[in-house]
Write a protein that holds these residues in place. Sequence first.
Motif, mmCIF file in Angstrom:
data_model
loop_
_atom_site.group_PDB
_atom_site.id
_atom_site.type_symbol
_atom_site.label_atom_id
_atom_site.label_comp_id
_atom_site.label_asym_id
_atom_site.label_seq_id
_atom_site.Cartn_x
_atom_site.Cartn_y
_atom_site.Cartn_z
ATOM 1 N N GLY A 58 0.742 -1.241 0.053
ATOM 2 C CA GLY A 58 -0.176 0.073 -0.035
ATOM 3 C C GLY A 58 0.922 1.204 0.102
ATOM 4 O O GLY A 58 0.434 2.390 0.239
ATOM 5 N N ASN A 59 2.118 1.113 -0.238
ATOM 6 C CA ASN A 59 3.034 2.477 -0.349
ATOM 7 C C ASN A 59 2.430 3.297 -1.772
ATOM 8 O O ASN A 59 1.989 2.723 -2.471
ATOM 9 C CB ASN A 59 4.237 1.994 -0.373
ATOM 10 C CG ASN A 59 4.879 1.471 0.785
ATOM 11 O OD1 ASN A 59 4.354 1.316 1.869
ATOM 12 N ND2 ASN A 59 6.039 0.922 0.645
ATOM 13 N N ARG A 60 2.824 4.559 -1.582
ATOM 14 C CA ARG A 60 2.443 5.451 -2.799
ATOM 15 C C ARG A 60 3.332 5.298 -3.790
ATOM 16 O O ARG A 60 4.475 4.680 -3.418
ATOM 17 C CB ARG A 60 2.585 6.872 -2.104
ATOM 18 C CG ARG A 60 1.564 7.403 -1.015
ATOM 19 C CD ARG A 60 0.216 7.678 -1.781
ATOM 20 N NE ARG A 60 -0.726 8.017 -0.672
ATOM 21 C CZ ARG A 60 -1.849 8.184 -0.678
ATOM 22 N NH1 ARG A 60 -2.372 7.947 -2.074
ATOM 23 N NH2 ARG A 60 -2.720 8.110 0.470
ATOM 24 N N LEU A 117 -5.855 -1.916 1.313
ATOM 25 C CA LEU A 117 -4.428 -2.643 1.010
ATOM 26 C C LEU A 117 -3.636 -2.535 2.052
ATOM 27 O O LEU A 117 -2.758 -3.571 2.533
ATOM 28 C CB LEU A 117 -4.073 -1.997 -0.173
ATOM 29 C CG LEU A 117 -2.932 -2.772 -0.845
ATOM 30 C CD1 LEU A 117 -3.274 -4.075 -1.335
ATOM 31 C CD2 LEU A 117 -2.203 -1.993 -1.999
ATOM 32 N N GLN A 118 -3.413 -1.212 2.711
ATOM 33 C CA GLN A 118 -2.501 -1.311 3.669
ATOM 34 C C GLN A 118 -3.038 -2.217 5.129
ATOM 35 O O GLN A 118 -2.043 -2.722 5.642
ATOM 36 C CB GLN A 118 -2.221 0.245 4.026
ATOM 37 C CG GLN A 118 -1.806 1.034 2.990
ATOM 38 C CD GLN A 118 -1.716 2.536 3.299
ATOM 39 O OE1 GLN A 118 -2.460 2.952 4.204
ATOM 40 N NE2 GLN A 118 -1.169 3.397 2.508
ATOM 41 N N ALA A 119 -4.306 -2.003 5.326
ATOM 42 C CA ALA A 119 -4.665 -2.909 6.557
ATOM 43 C C ALA A 119 -4.497 -4.249 6.497
ATOM 44 O O ALA A 119 -3.990 -4.960 7.224
ATOM 45 C CB ALA A 119 -6.253 -2.666 6.651
ATOM 46 N N ALA A 154 -5.406 -0.913 -7.178
ATOM 47 C CA ALA A 154 -5.142 -2.176 -6.461
ATOM 48 C C ALA A 154 -6.411 -3.158 -6.413
ATOM 49 O O ALA A 154 -7.457 -2.639 -6.354
ATOM 50 C CB ALA A 154 -4.913 -1.626 -4.928
ATOM 51 N N PHE A 155 -5.943 -4.340 -6.264
ATOM 52 C CA PHE A 155 -7.019 -5.260 -6.308
ATOM 53 C C PHE A 155 -6.586 -6.561 -5.283
ATOM 54 O O PHE A 155 -5.495 -6.801 -5.069
ATOM 55 C CB PHE A 155 -7.013 -5.946 -7.547
ATOM 56 C CG PHE A 155 -7.620 -5.152 -8.806
ATOM 57 C CD1 PHE A 155 -8.800 -4.898 -9.101
ATOM 58 C CD2 PHE A 155 -6.430 -4.326 -9.429
ATOM 59 C CE1 PHE A 155 -9.006 -4.049 -10.263
ATOM 60 C CE2 PHE A 155 -6.466 -3.364 -10.409
ATOM 61 C CZ PHE A 155 -7.890 -3.246 -10.738
ATOM 62 N N VAL A 176 -9.760 -2.296 -4.700
ATOM 63 C CA VAL A 176 -9.790 -1.757 -3.295
ATOM 64 C C VAL A 176 -9.069 -0.431 -3.046
ATOM 65 O O VAL A 176 -8.239 -0.389 -4.095
ATOM 66 C CB VAL A 176 -9.232 -2.586 -2.225
ATOM 67 C CG1 VAL A 176 -10.010 -4.211 -2.173
ATOM 68 C CG2 VAL A 176 -7.809 -3.021 -2.722
ATOM 69 N N ASN A 177 -9.187 0.339 -2.030
ATOM 70 C CA ASN A 177 -8.355 1.780 -1.837
ATOM 71 C C ASN A 177 -7.127 1.295 -1.145
ATOM 72 O O ASN A 177 -6.999 0.159 -0.535
ATOM 73 C CB ASN A 177 -9.527 2.586 -1.241
ATOM 74 C CG ASN A 177 -9.880 1.931 0.042
ATOM 75 O OD1 ASN A 177 -9.150 1.536 0.927
ATOM 76 N ND2 ASN A 177 -11.098 2.626 0.323
ATOM 77 N N LEU A 178 -6.357 2.361 -1.040
ATOM 78 C CA LEU A 178 -4.759 1.932 -0.479
ATOM 79 C C LEU A 178 -5.092 1.735 1.153
ATOM 80 O O LEU A 178 -4.396 0.923 1.667
ATOM 81 C CB LEU A 178 -4.235 3.375 -0.649
ATOM 82 C CG LEU A 178 -3.605 3.367 -2.128
ATOM 83 C CD1 LEU A 178 -2.282 4.631 -1.692
ATOM 84 C CD2 LEU A 178 -2.765 2.258 -2.275
#
Length: 390
Positions: free
Chosen positions: A47-49, A116-118, A104-105, A111-113
């Motif tokens: 989930g990094n930018r 994804l990060q979670a 992102a998928f 999904v949103n970032l």
Amino acid sequence: MITALSIENYALIEKLSVNFSSGFTVITGETGAGKSILLGALGLILGNRADLSALKNSNEKCVIEAHFSISSYQLQDFFVANDLDYDAETIIRREILPSGKSRAFINDTPVNLSELQALGARLIDVHSQHETQALNDDDFQFQLVDAVAGNIEIVTTYQHTLKAYRKAQTTLQEKQVARAQAFQEQDYHSFLWEELVAAQLVAGSQEEMESQLEKLTHVELIQTQLAKVLSALQSESFGVVDQLKDSKNALSKIASFSPEYHLLLTRISSVLIEIDDIAAELQQGAEELQADPETLQNLQDQLQTIYTLQKKHQVQTIDALLEIQESLQSKMVSLTTLDEEIVQLEQEVSWYLQELEQLAQTLTQNRQAAVGPLVGEMQQIVANLGMPNA
């Protein structure tokens, strides 16, 4: 654990696939070999930018895909909470488009970032010189303490009970809102229901009352016209009945001479019988039909009530009004049912809350008992590493 990583059009990498087997995997190489590029690509999965500088070919999109085996990670609740399809072999894909947009998928679901990060935080723990993510995570710290304290089964029970408690609490709140709304509407529903009941509606009666009203409203005209018809049928010498009787007598004298005359006699006899029946019914109707102002007024009042109710409820028939009456009665009964359901849910919520308090107390006691020995053992371990004052 991660089982595969594929990278396309990222930094110096045109296309690369890495498969990870169970056990310990080491990727080595001298400075500049590209080890940090692999970590950078993995960071995008976490989930990094991302920016366009990550693309090797700025005219093509960058695609990074990682496969994870998560059957032992107990992540089903996370997938349900985020409306994602759970799969023991989960695939995370990140795409950076030439336009600069990023997608992102998770298992082919966008999904949103933050989502994804979670998930990424629960799949991979990155240890670098100045960053050890898991040690700063409250959940990891509690998992460590609970493992030492033997709390795993209690924590699982607590989580399931908490989930049931929240569900019951949500249902209770929904029922309370529904009850408050129903209570506000109860007086109005009760008024409408009583108004319909007072009308004493009978299915199919409207047409009969309207017909009866028409007769009583025009009773004098009807009587005049019935008398005129009866006179035409029954007056002596010139009445239809007497004329038919004379015709019948005349035909009866010649009926034996020809089948044609006999058939005519049969037909005129049938007509005479029918005319006699009509005259009898007209006579009976004339005798029964009498002016009745009181009945007329009652019919007008009843029908006016029905018409008013039909206009009020925007329907055309008594049957439709009766359906509304039944529906209103059901709504009033449902309020009593809601009261019973709310009482039951309040008891259920209270029981879950007591269970949670008892489990929480046990967890706290076990954790407090485990912290001392755990701290002492950790201090001994780091002291042996040459950090006596850590």
